[in-house]
Design a protein around this motif. Structure first.
Motif, mmCIF file in Angstrom:
data_model
loop_
_atom_site.group_PDB
_atom_site.id
_atom_site.type_symbol
_atom_site.label_atom_id
_atom_site.label_comp_id
_atom_site.label_asym_id
_atom_site.label_seq_id
_atom_site.Cartn_x
_atom_site.Cartn_y
_atom_site.Cartn_z
ATOM 1 N N SER A 166 0.850 -1.194 0.000
ATOM 2 C CA SER A 166 0.000 0.000 0.000
ATOM 3 C C SER A 166 0.878 1.233 0.000
ATOM 4 C CB SER A 166 -0.922 0.014 1.219
ATOM 5 O OG SER A 166 -1.634 1.243 1.288
ATOM 6 N N ARG A 171 -0.600 -0.876 6.404
ATOM 7 C CA ARG A 171 -0.922 -2.268 6.124
ATOM 8 C C ARG A 171 0.205 -3.156 6.643
ATOM 9 N NH1 ARG A 171 -5.182 -0.414 5.600
ATOM 10 N NH2 ARG A 171 -6.565 -0.392 3.787
ATOM 11 N N HIS A 442 2.266 -5.679 -6.756
ATOM 12 C CA HIS A 442 1.355 -6.715 -6.273
ATOM 13 C C HIS A 442 1.690 -8.074 -6.892
ATOM 14 C CE1 HIS A 442 -1.058 -4.035 -3.957
ATOM 15 N NE2 HIS A 442 -1.695 -3.475 -4.962
ATOM 16 N N THR A 460 -5.720 -14.373 4.016
ATOM 17 C CA THR A 460 -6.434 -13.144 4.362
ATOM 18 C C THR A 460 -6.573 -13.024 5.867
ATOM 19 O OG1 THR A 460 -8.625 -14.159 4.283
ATOM 20 C CG2 THR A 460 -7.738 -13.288 2.215
ATOM 21 N N PHE A 468 -8.710 -8.675 4.480
ATOM 22 C CA PHE A 468 -7.576 -8.000 3.853
ATOM 23 C C PHE A 468 -6.544 -9.039 3.408
ATOM 24 C CE2 PHE A 468 -9.403 -4.532 6.162
ATOM 25 C CZ PHE A 468 -9.065 -3.386 5.455
ATOM 26 N N THR A 471 -1.955 -8.395 -1.300
ATOM 27 C CA THR A 471 -2.072 -7.884 -2.659
ATOM 28 C C THR A 471 -3.373 -7.128 -2.903
ATOM 29 O OG1 THR A 471 -2.908 -10.064 -3.302
ATOM 30 C CG2 THR A 471 -0.560 -9.645 -3.636
ATOM 31 N N ASP A 472 -4.078 -6.758 -1.844
ATOM 32 C CA ASP A 472 -5.322 -6.001 -1.935
ATOM 33 C C ASP A 472 -6.320 -6.752 -2.814
ATOM 34 O OD1 ASP A 472 -6.871 -3.770 -1.168
ATOM 35 O OD2 ASP A 472 -6.447 -2.771 -3.062
#
Length: 483
Positions: A166, A171, A442, A460, A468, A471-472
């Motif tokens: 990010s 993050r 990413h 996640t 979350f 790598t979003d």
């Protein structure tokens, strides 16, 4: 996999709870340290990540650990590992306009050819700048990513993007995600250690856990490219403190933490992450006290090995010690080791001297790290990643500098399942923009996790009502560089 209960992944129904153990440990706390207590707990609790209940990884892993070599400031791709003959040929000419291209801060439109010559090395015939003659000897074991691009034109944005995925919001760092996913190979050492991490451009954010459980924060040794004493601060008790006095303090601390944690859980119906993180931190600190000094002691290395890295020599000594220490930590079971230069690669001017000085400090130690890992049988399952937060412009800034360039740059990987002797992607003929094999940050993170056996879409953590991930909502595995 995602953790519905953020803490359930760390609780494997041991014979007794940590709170019970802390309350009943008594005087044994000082004489046996906290490791004695932890030996009574389930081994899974001490070492496992959240997918331990299954196969330990989402798919077969090629790498067990990562060493990330961070070149803080941004090395120039066309001066290091991506030769651009057209750029040298058109030195002094104007860069052709490119519709929609990022406008850089103060860079001119005048092309600046590389002041360094390139030679081809290895069976793959990879061209490498004369800045890196030692690393060049290992090109057949390196996968070069020449189509890298990222977000963040400023260092603060780009450094955080590289380390956390990010460029603006706090993050978890890459190492924290790896620690969370896989746990540790050695219950007496942290799973994530950051050597001489940046003190600016995000600072602790670059090795912090953000909303992940606190035990996944890195243990930092040194700062801003300087390893310092090479020891963990405040780990050993003061010499003036008697064993009995230390035992009394530890017993009181354990009792207070356990009591407070119990009261919080009684009211809230769940453990307090901050308190649990503190308890786990104290547990680890006591276990570390017995093993960390040996793991961090470079004097245990042979003179031949120290000379290989350049320990004790100028200008390599500082970075050589970091690289050698990284190898020792990997041998000892640390999952993720970050090695950082100081903020030194940012040559807005005086490019020739600046890059030459920087490369002279790191070239031999990095090559030695690759050679040493290989001869010890560690390179096969240790992923080594090299790079900065972005690259540099093909055009000049001032008389002899280059500006920031997140639109196209080079990173590389070696060992740990990376395919050696390959070049994936490229920038355009001037080295200005990623053109083929475009690889976003990413994508790099997704590929690193994949080599560790982790699916970046399944690893996640639920926070603030959503799942979350590192790598979003993006990222793809770059399979072209996987052996």
């Amino acid at each position: 996999m995602h953790a519905r209960d953020p803490h359930a992944c760390h609780d494997f129904a041991p014979a007794r709870t940590r709170r019970d153990a802390l309350r009943t440990l008594g005087a044994g706390f000082g004489s046996l340290a906290l490791g004695g207590m932890c030996a009574d707990l389930s081994a899974a609790e001490a070492v496992a990540g959240p997918i331990a209940a299954g196969s330990r990884t989402h798919h077969p892993a090629k790498a067990k650990r990562v060493i990330f070599l961070f070149m803080h400031g941004g090395p120039a791709q066309m001066d290091t590992f991506e030769e651009k003959p057209r750029l040298s040929k058109d030195d002094g000419k104007k860069l052709p306009p490119r519709p929609g291209a990022l406008k850089f801060n103060d860079a001119s439109s005048t092309l600046l050819g590389s002041p360094w010559k390139f030679r081809k090395y290895g069976q793959c015939g990879k061209a490498v700048s004369e800045l890196f003659p030692h690393v060049a000897q290992h090109v057949d074991e390196i996968a070069f990513l020449h189509g890298m691009h990222s977000r963040g034109q400023s260092h603060g944005q780009a450094v955080c993007m590289l380390h956390t995925g990010s460029d603006n919001l706090p993050r978890p760092s890459v190492g924290s995600w790896v620690s969370y996913g896989l746990g540790t190979e050695n219950r007496d050492l942290p799973s994530f250690i950051s050597l001489a991490p940046p003190s600016n451009h995000g600072g602790p954010r670059n090795y912090g856990p953000a909303f992940l459980p606190a035990e996944h924060q890195a243990t930092a040794i040194g700062r801003a490219g300087n390893l310092g004493s090479g020891s963990v601060q405040h780990l050993a008790p003061p010499k003036s403190l008697s064993e009995q006095r230390r035992a009394d303090q530890l017993e009181l601390l354990a009792d207070l933490n356990a009591d407070y944690s119990g009261r919080i859980e009684a009211v809230a119906g769940a453990e307090d992450p901050a308190v649990e993180g503190a308890i786990r931190g104290f547990e680890l600190a006591h276990r570390m006290a017995g093993v960390a000094p040996e793991a961090l002691d470079l004097s245990r290395e042979t003179k031949e090995t120290q000379a290989l890295y350049g320990v004790g020599e100028k200008p390599t000594d500082g970075f050589a010690k970091q690289c050698l220490l990284a190898r020792r930590l990997c041998e000892a079971g640390v999952r993720y080791v970050q090695v950082s230069t100081g903020y030194s690669w940012d040559q807005h001017g005086n490019l020739k001297k600046g890059h030459a000085d920087n490369a002279a400090k790191v070239d031999q130690p990095i090559a030695a790290l690759l050679a040493d890992l290989k001869r010890r049988g560690l390179l096969e399952d240790t992923l080594v990643v090299w790079g900065g937060e972005f690259g540099r412009t093909a055009t000049a800034q001032g008389k002899d500098g280059r500006d920031h360039n997140p639109s196209g740059f080079t990173m590389w990987m070696a060992g740990g399942g990376a395919k050696g002797g390959v070049c994936h992607g490229s920038t355009d003929e001037f080295g200005a923009y990623a053109e083929t094999g475009r690889t976003h940050m990413h994508d790099l993170h997704a590929t690193m996790l994949h080599l560790l056996g982790l699916d970046h879409e399944r690893l996640t953590y639920r926070h603030a009502g959503r799942d979350f991930r590192l790598t979003d909502v993006a990222g793809r595995v770059v399979r072209e560089v996987i052996a």
